[in-house]
Design an enzyme around this catalytic site. Structure first.
Site, PDB file in Angstrom:
ATOM      1  CG  LEU A 160      -2.028  -1.032   1.165  1.00 28.94           C
ATOM      2  CD1 LEU A 160      -2.762  -1.082   2.479  1.00 28.94           C
ATOM      3  CD2 LEU A 160      -2.987  -0.703   0.043  1.00 28.94           C
ATOM      4  NE  ARG A 161       6.781   1.438   2.805  1.00 29.56           N
ATOM      5  CZ  ARG A 161       7.421   0.312   3.010  1.00 29.56           C
ATOM      6  NH1 ARG A 161       7.895  -0.364   1.996  1.00 29.56           N
ATOM      7  NH2 ARG A 161       7.597  -0.130   4.222  1.00 29.56           N
ATOM      8  N   GLY A 162       2.566   2.512  -2.247  1.00 24.68           N
ATOM      9  CA  GLY A 162       2.387   3.259  -3.483  1.00 24.68           C
ATOM     10  C   GLY A 162       1.252   4.251  -3.372  1.00 24.68           C
TER      11      GLY A 162
END
Lengths: 561, 334
Positions: free
Chosen positions: B272-274
């Protein structure tokens, strides 16, 4: 300069220019073997830089010496803090890099930082043969690249730089302006020689200015610029200039950039002059330049390839070597026993010496012994085996035999082995890198055959395995065994043309990664398409029908060496 | 030492400049990775940006750049408690650096000469509230990069060893640069940089000439050149500072969040970092541009640098990941 200037004349001129504008020119990269000519040049340094210190640096110098810090051994001895001043903190001095070709990337980065601060200049003495070279980051920051190759000592008379002339030139330097059209010309010429780094053009302009100052001129003349281009841009040329292309691209760009059109000369007037410059540079390049350019690109590639894998110089792991004398540094481990042993014979003498501190053991800097380890990078042989229907029916058994032979040799050399098989629609990693001979044999024997030939998928798997193992410090080599009739494309479609194209692209990628490879044709007859593939891979091609097991192993040996 | 090259005078390289400005507006975006050829102005840009930013207020002589006395983890060493202005720190991390130099270690000098156990702060402490610049991050040893990224994310450096126990704030923006031809960065590490940009040497002659011209002016007639660009730099600084203040008030409604998620799914980026970085970067851009809410245009601009390094590699796609992201952006945000 009536006859063509020799490298020696250039070196002399470069030294004068560097002394006139040290901030703008960075330094000299000199490829020369140790010898009279080099010694004479180094001797002349003192006359060019009379007011500054010249520090000799070798690539293994410790950070303490470079940056300064607490001198640990002296502190221990004296009982109070003794600081040492780092060489890189000595602003305005000359750094003479001996054996510059041995510089590691991190050492070069430190020197580059000093260069970027414009506080010091660098003379890099490079004794390297073909494959060794000064790291690119460093050489690109030095204005002059000079090769002493082929000079005899008779060509190189001892000289001194005329200090008065330099002083006058230094004073005049600021008055000489660089005209805008020369910036345009120089940049264009650099671009047409394939030089991407903007520093090269800057160095040319600064050198032209310094040369004008040396000649006591007020304006940079075209001849001066051409002279300087010869020896600043010439050695950096990456491609032979192709004159025809450039005008068109420039014309194309014209309409897009109305805002930035600042050049006050029409293009067609500049171009002939640029061609004159190019001709001058071309005349100065040696006849075999194309070969050299080519070999330079190859060396560059090889040097980067070894960065991750082969050259693994650990001083913490690996086979221990005899400890050696050295200085305390953050990266070294002290061999305590060897150090004490070295100190032992002197104990009585040191204790009895006048003013000796009252200590149980007297250890001096000269006693320090450092541990050394040698860590060889392991080799990895990646077998990419075609297990498709066509191959399986024909010669899978023989291919297995050849692999087993190679395995035995790999085992003897303590190489790692991995096995990738491709059949049906995809490739599988049958055996991750291992040293276990038994396991490999077992997997190989149970290798099923049948289905299509997804050659591209097999190569892709090999490529990703090679990349991941390279980062772990292995040196991979790919051995491809196939009959070459690729019929499954990378996306799994049975399309022969696409399959061949995909395999080709994959092969080119593998070559771009500098992974050595070997193609063994297991078909009944040698396949032409496979020969082409081997060329794409830059690999040795070996048709098995004519090769017995012995020749296969010889070929592998040759590729691995 | 002369003043660094002015940030606004850097020719072209808009992606890189934008990415750096965004991290200045919102440091929590988490670092920039700049990959590209030699001589494309990577290090020039980092130093220029730091010079552009306003000075920080810190306790005089505090090696941790503490804002006030309570923050300083080791107030005993201070000789003076005055608050002074310091330029925004830029710390260069040399290659071949040891872990001790990075995190700090026992001060050997003090230990030897006075027998005192004294912590000597490392580079992380010096970079607090500023920039940590690693040239050739791809050549740095993995464990050092790991450590840096950990601290960069947590904003705190904890040292427990040699009978020392110390923790101090270390909030900095990590800027890494490198030449991909000299070795690649592990994907796990790539993912932890907030933004990544690829820089190339300018292709067209006009731009190249302009680069040389400005550089030459900077070197030969420094004073006039700095005067010429001071105004632009000041304008930029004001925009960054206003952006920082406005950051919290910039809205991002549900549809924008949805677009972020869609984009990441379309590209198949892991984790989910993106999404988070994309949103943060878009918000920082909106704040910088003085907008009240994040729009699709903001997303479109920052998507390549926020996502291109989070894709799975496709070795046959020669176009490169940036192009893939742009393609996906066209499709999703059509």
């Amino acid at each position: 300069m009536t006859s063509a200037p020799t490298a020696w004349d250039r070196a002399r001129l470069a030294l004068s220019l560097l002394a006139i504008d040290p901030d703008g020119l960075g330094g000299i990269w000199m490829r020369a073997r140790a010898g009279v000519s080099r010694d004479r040049f180094v001797a002349a340094l003192a006359s060019a830089f009379p007011k500054t210190d010249i520090h000799r640096l070798h690539p293994a110098i410790s950070d303490d010496q470079l940056f300064g810090g607490v001198d640990l051994t002296a502190t221990l001895d004296a009982g109070q803090t003794v600081m040492s001043r780092g060489i890189l903190n000595d602003d305005g001095s000359v750094l003479l890099l001996t054996m510059a070709e041995r510089s590691e990337e991190d050492f070069a980065a430190k020197i580059c930082h000093a260069l970027d601060r414009r506080s010091q200049i660098v003379i890099a003495l490079d004794e390297g043969l073909e494959e060794e070279a000064v790291p690119g980051r460093l050489s690109s920051r030095l204005a002059f690249h000079i090769d002493f190759d082929g000079l005899t000592h008779r060509d190189c008379l001892a000289f001194e730089v005329d200090a008065d002339a330099l002083e006058i030139a230094q004073r005049n330097l600021a008055r000489i302006a660089i005209p805008a059209e020369m910036i345009t010309d120089t940049t264009t010429v650099a671009a047409r020689l394939g030089i991407a780094d903007p520093r090269a053009a800057l160095f040319t302009l600064r050198a032209a200015r310094a040369l004008t100052a040396l000649k006591r001129g007020d304006v940079i003349t075209n001849e001066t610029l051409a002279d300087v281009m010869q020896f600043v841009l010439g050695p950096r040329a990456m491609q032979w200039p192709e004159a025809a292309e450039e005008p068109e691209t420039q014309a194309d760009q014209q309409p897009q950039e109305e805002t930035e059109t600042e050049s006050n000369l029409p293009e067609n007037e500049i171009l002939p002059l640029q061609d004159v410059y190019l001709d001058t540079i071309a005349a100065s390049l040696p006849a075999d330049v194309l070969d050299r350019l080519k070999s330079r690109q190859q060396t560059a590639g090889r040097a980067t390839g070894s960065g991750a894998g082969e050259k693994r110089k650990g001083n913490r792991r690996g086979r221990p070597k005899p400890s050696r004398r050295g200085r305390l540094g953050s990266a070294a481990r002290v061999d305590l026993v060897a150090t004490l042993r070295a100190a032992a014979p002197w104990q009585k003498m040191r204790r009895d010496a006048p003013f000796a501190p009252d200590k149980a053991v007297h250890v001096r800097a000269s006693d320090i012994r450092l541990k050394q380890f040698e860590d060889h990078s392991d080799r990895l042989l990646i077998f990419v085996v075609d297990a498709s229907g066509s191959a399986a029916l024909a010669r899978l058994a023989e291919a297995k035999g050849a692999i087993e032979l190679l395995l035995a040799e790999a085992y003897a050399r303590r190489d790692h082995v991995a096995l990738i098989a491709f059949r049906g629609e995809s490739a599988d990693l049958m055996l991750p890198p291992t040293r276990s001979l038994v396991q490999t044999k077992r997997r190989l024997a149970s290798l099923p055959g049948g289905g299509g030939t997804p050659l591209a998928a097999g190569l892709e798997a090999a490529l990703s395995l090679a990349a991941s193992t390279k980062s772990k410090g292995l040196t991979p080599t790919i051995a491809l065994l196939t009959d070459g009739r690729a019929n499954i494309a990378l996306d799994g479609n049975a399309n022969r043309t696409e399959a061949v194209e995909d395999a080709q692209k994959m092969a080119q990628l593998i070559r771009a990664k500098q992974t050595p490879a070997l193609v063994i044709d297991t078909g009944m007859r040698p396949t032409a398409s496979l020969k082409d593939l081997a060329q794409d891979l830059d690999a040795t091609y070996l048709p098995l029908p004519r090769a017995d097991a012995h020749r296969v192993s010889q070929a592998v040996e040759a590729v691995l060496e | 030492m002369t003043q660094p090259f002015p940030f606004s005078a850097i020719v072209g390289q808009d992606d890189m400049k934008r990415a750096m400005i965004l991290t200045a507006v919102d440091p929590t975006i988490g670092g920039v990775l700049v990959f590209g050829d030699r001589g494309t102005g990577k290090s020039t840009a980092v130093r220029a940006l730091a010079a552009l930013l306003p000075p920080i207020k810190a306790v005089k002589g505090c090696p941790y750049n503490s804002e006030d006395l309570h923050e300083c983890p080791d107030p005993e060493i201070l000789e003076d408690t005055k608050i002074v202005e310091k330029p925004t720190p830029v710390v260069d991390l040399p290659l071949g650096v040891t872990e001790d130099r990075v995190v700090g270690a026992l001060d050997i000098e003090q230990a030897l000469t006075q027998g005192k156990k004294q912590f000597e702060p490392g580079l992380l402490a010096r970079a607090h509230r500023g920039y940590l610049y690693i040239d050739e991050v791809n050549l740095l040893e993995d464990h050092v990069v790991d450590l840096l990224l950990d601290v960069a994310v947590s904003g705190e450096n904890v040292v427990e060893r040699e009978g020392l126990s110390i923790r101090h704030a270390a909030k900095f923006v990590l800027v890494g640069s490198g030449n991909p031809e000299e070795g690649e960065l592990r994907p796990q590490l790539l993912d932890r940089f907030g933004l990544s940009v690829e820089v190339t040497s300018p292709e067209d002659i006009k731009t190249r000439i302009e680069v040389i011209r400005r550089r030459d002016a900077y070197e030969t007639d420094n004073k006039a050149f700095m005067r010429r660009w001071r105004g632009e730099d000041t304008k930029l600084r004001k925009r960054i500072l206003t952006g920082r203040e406005r950051l919290a008030s910039v809205k991002a409604d549900g549809s924008i969040l949805e677009e972020c998620a869609k984009l990441c799914i379309a590209l198949g980026s892991d984790g989910l970092r993106g999404e988070l970085t994309l949103l943060r970067a878009a918000r920082a851009l909106a704040a910088f541009e003085g907008a009240d809410a994040v729009t699709r245009d903001h997303l479109r601009l920052v998507a390549p640098s926020a996502l291109s390094h989070r894709l799975r590699r496709d070795p046959l796609d020669e176009a490169g990941s940036t192009t893939r992201v742009k393609r996906a952006v066209e499709e999703v945000l059509a």
